[in-house]
Design a protein around this motif. Sequence first.
Motif, PDB file in Angstrom:
ATOM      1  N   GLU A   1       0.366  11.578   1.439  1.00  0.00           N
ATOM      2  CA  GLU A   1      -0.452  12.466   2.259  1.00  0.00           C
ATOM      3  C   GLU A   1      -1.562  13.156   1.468  1.00  0.00           C
ATOM      4  O   GLU A   1      -2.562  13.591   2.059  1.00  0.00           O
ATOM      5  CB  GLU A   1       0.425  13.520   2.943  1.00  0.00           C
ATOM      6  N   ASP A   2      -1.412  13.253   0.141  1.00  0.00           N
ATOM      7  CA  ASP A   2      -2.433  13.944  -0.644  1.00  0.00           C
ATOM      8  C   ASP A   2      -3.344  12.986  -1.408  1.00  0.00           C
ATOM      9  O   ASP A   2      -4.057  13.400  -2.312  1.00  0.00           O
ATOM     10  CB  ASP A   2      -1.794  14.953  -1.606  1.00  0.00           C
ATOM     11  N   ARG A   3      -3.337  11.714  -1.030  1.00  0.00           N
ATOM     12  CA  ARG A   3      -4.263  10.753  -1.628  1.00  0.00           C
ATOM     13  C   ARG A   3      -5.337  10.379  -0.620  1.00  0.00           C
ATOM     14  O   ARG A   3      -5.145  10.463   0.596  1.00  0.00           O
ATOM     15  CB  ARG A   3      -3.520   9.504  -2.100  1.00  0.00           C
ATOM     16  N   ASP A   4      -6.462   9.916  -1.110  1.00  0.00           N
ATOM     17  CA  ASP A   4      -7.635   9.662  -0.277  1.00  0.00           C
ATOM     18  C   ASP A   4      -7.383   8.519   0.705  1.00  0.00           C
ATOM     19  O   ASP A   4      -7.172   7.371   0.281  1.00  0.00           O
ATOM     20  CB  ASP A   4      -8.818   9.324  -1.180  1.00  0.00           C
ATOM     21  N   PRO A   5      -7.416   8.789   2.012  1.00  0.00           N
ATOM     22  CA  PRO A   5      -7.206   7.715   2.996  1.00  0.00           C
ATOM     23  C   PRO A   5      -8.238   6.595   2.871  1.00  0.00           C
ATOM     24  O   PRO A   5      -7.913   5.432   3.087  1.00  0.00           O
ATOM     25  CB  PRO A   5      -7.323   8.432   4.346  1.00  0.00           C
ATOM     26  N   GLN A   6      -9.472   6.954   2.536  1.00  0.00           N
ATOM     27  CA  GLN A   6     -10.521   5.935   2.496  1.00  0.00           C
ATOM     28  C   GLN A   6     -10.236   4.890   1.426  1.00  0.00           C
ATOM     29  O   GLN A   6     -10.566   3.708   1.602  1.00  0.00           O
ATOM     30  CB  GLN A   6     -11.880   6.586   2.247  1.00  0.00           C
ATOM     31  N   GLU A   7      -9.599   5.292   0.324  1.00  0.00           N
ATOM     32  CA  GLU A   7      -9.245   4.319  -0.708  1.00  0.00           C
ATOM     33  C   GLU A   7      -8.263   3.283  -0.165  1.00  0.00           C
ATOM     34  O   GLU A   7      -8.380   2.090  -0.443  1.00  0.00           O
ATOM     35  CB  GLU A   7      -8.641   5.027  -1.925  1.00  0.00           C
ATOM     36  N   ARG A   8      -7.295   3.744   0.628  1.00  0.00           N
ATOM     37  CA  ARG A   8      -6.322   2.815   1.218  1.00  0.00           C
ATOM     38  C   ARG A   8      -7.002   1.909   2.237  1.00  0.00           C
ATOM     39  O   ARG A   8      -6.750   0.694   2.287  1.00  0.00           O
ATOM     40  CB  ARG A   8      -5.188   3.601   1.877  1.00  0.00           C
ATOM     41  N   ILE A   9      -7.842   2.493   3.052  1.00  0.00           N
ATOM     42  CA  ILE A   9      -8.557   1.711   4.076  1.00  0.00           C
ATOM     43  C   ILE A   9      -9.430   0.647   3.420  1.00  0.00           C
ATOM     44  O   ILE A   9      -9.440  -0.527   3.837  1.00  0.00           O
ATOM     45  CB  ILE A   9      -9.398   2.647   4.966  1.00  0.00           C
TER      46      ILE A   9
ATOM     47  N   ILE B   1       0.862  -1.178   0.000  1.00  0.00           N
ATOM     48  CA  ILE B   1       0.000   0.000   0.000  1.00  0.00           C
ATOM     49  C   ILE B   1       0.901   1.232   0.000  1.00  0.00           C
ATOM     50  O   ILE B   1       1.742   1.395   0.902  1.00  0.00           O
ATOM     51  CB  ILE B   1      -0.907   0.047   1.245  1.00  0.00           C
ATOM     52  N   LEU B   2       0.745   2.098  -0.987  1.00  0.00           N
ATOM     53  CA  LEU B   2       1.524   3.334  -1.016  1.00  0.00           C
ATOM     54  C   LEU B   2       0.757   4.418  -0.260  1.00  0.00           C
ATOM     55  O   LEU B   2      -0.370   4.746  -0.602  1.00  0.00           O
ATOM     56  CB  LEU B   2       1.776   3.773  -2.461  1.00  0.00           C
ATOM     57  N   TRP B   3       1.421   4.942   0.786  1.00  0.00           N
ATOM     58  CA  TRP B   3       0.798   5.993   1.598  1.00  0.00           C
ATOM     59  C   TRP B   3       1.326   7.350   1.136  1.00  0.00           C
ATOM     60  O   TRP B   3       2.527   7.622   1.208  1.00  0.00           O
ATOM     61  CB  TRP B   3       1.107   5.776   3.089  1.00  0.00           C
TER      62      TRP B   3
ATOM     63  N   ALA C   1       7.530  11.171   8.329  1.00  0.00           N
ATOM     64  CA  ALA C   1       6.338  11.243   9.176  1.00  0.00           C
ATOM     65  C   ALA C   1       5.253  10.295   8.671  1.00  0.00           C
ATOM     66  O   ALA C   1       4.444   9.784   9.456  1.00  0.00           O
ATOM     67  CB  ALA C   1       5.815  12.675   9.225  1.00  0.00           C
ATOM     68  N   GLY C   2       5.258  10.045   7.360  1.00  0.00           N
ATOM     69  CA  GLY C   2       4.250   9.167   6.792  1.00  0.00           C
ATOM     70  C   GLY C   2       4.364   7.729   7.248  1.00  0.00           C
ATOM     71  O   GLY C   2       3.378   6.984   7.200  1.00  0.00           O
ATOM     72  N   VAL C   3       5.545   7.319   7.709  1.00  0.00           N
ATOM     73  CA  VAL C   3       5.703   5.943   8.199  1.00  0.00           C
ATOM     74  C   VAL C   3       4.779   5.702   9.389  1.00  0.00           C
ATOM     75  O   VAL C   3       4.067   4.684   9.454  1.00  0.00           O
ATOM     76  CB  VAL C   3       7.179   5.667   8.572  1.00  0.00           C
ATOM     77  N   LEU C   4       4.766   6.639  10.327  1.00  0.00           N
ATOM     78  CA  LEU C   4       3.895   6.506  11.493  1.00  0.00           C
ATOM     79  C   LEU C   4       2.437   6.810  11.144  1.00  0.00           C
ATOM     80  O   LEU C   4       1.522   6.139  11.643  1.00  0.00           O
ATOM     81  CB  LEU C   4       4.367   7.417  12.618  1.00  0.00           C
TER      82      LEU C   4
END
Length: 287
Positions: A128-136, A124-126, A172-175
Amino acid sequence: MSDPTILARPSGGYAMLAVDQREALRDMMSTARSTDISDSDMTDFKVAAARVLTPYASAVLVDKEFGWDAVIDDEAVAPTCSLIAAADHFVAGAGEFVRESTFDTGLDIEKLKAQGAKALKLLILWREDRDPQERIDQVTEFVDVCRKHDLVSVIEPVSRGRWDGAPSDVEAGVLEAARELGDLGADIYKAEVPFKGKADDASVFDACRELSDTINGPWVVLSSGVDAERFPEAVGIACRAGASGFLAGRAVWASVLGAPSTVEELTATSIPRLKRLGEVVDDNIRH
């Protein structure tokens, strides 16, 4: 229900080998050998790495695109090593070997199980400017499919720069990824080593403790971006902070890609590395 300990060592720790790299591996091999690399070149390396190294790994992660069938057909995996199938589809773009990663729902999961798969892995690529709900939603679907097929689910959230190219705090994105995805039911969470291991031990430890406090379940570290000589120390720090081991490839085998004899160099260099990493896990995991 699937039991993640099927991927573990007798100690309960995880010493897992990754050979699921795709276009990134082609680039590494091309650089090391100063020549173009074919699909069969990559497949041959994956088969050799599996044959030489899996006697010393508790599990091995293989991709369907370039490795799985050949590794299975050649019976290259040691019987003591569990099989993990990569279930992600990669799309390159914008100077990235993996611009997008999605759950490959076209996989014949029952066939993978019949061939010996005990687990599936999803990158999963995290950003910060992509939709969190898509990842979830993607993780939730993946975990549900794994449960339906009685397979261990392994998710690998990796922090990347913003989609639009604007500056961002990738570290910061790791956490942040762990906060977002670490309690969605995955059996194992595969995390980046904080600071890529380049910070002092105390800082790496504190960040790993944050990951342990955030992730609900066992988690392991990957080695991408971490110096191979630093990686054993990073694994030890992470395990003392609550991690359960590693799932790694580059720190084990990347340095042998240009060798005249891959098998000889895997034997001389990569086996000792993998054995040492397994010992680090056994010595440092918290029971």
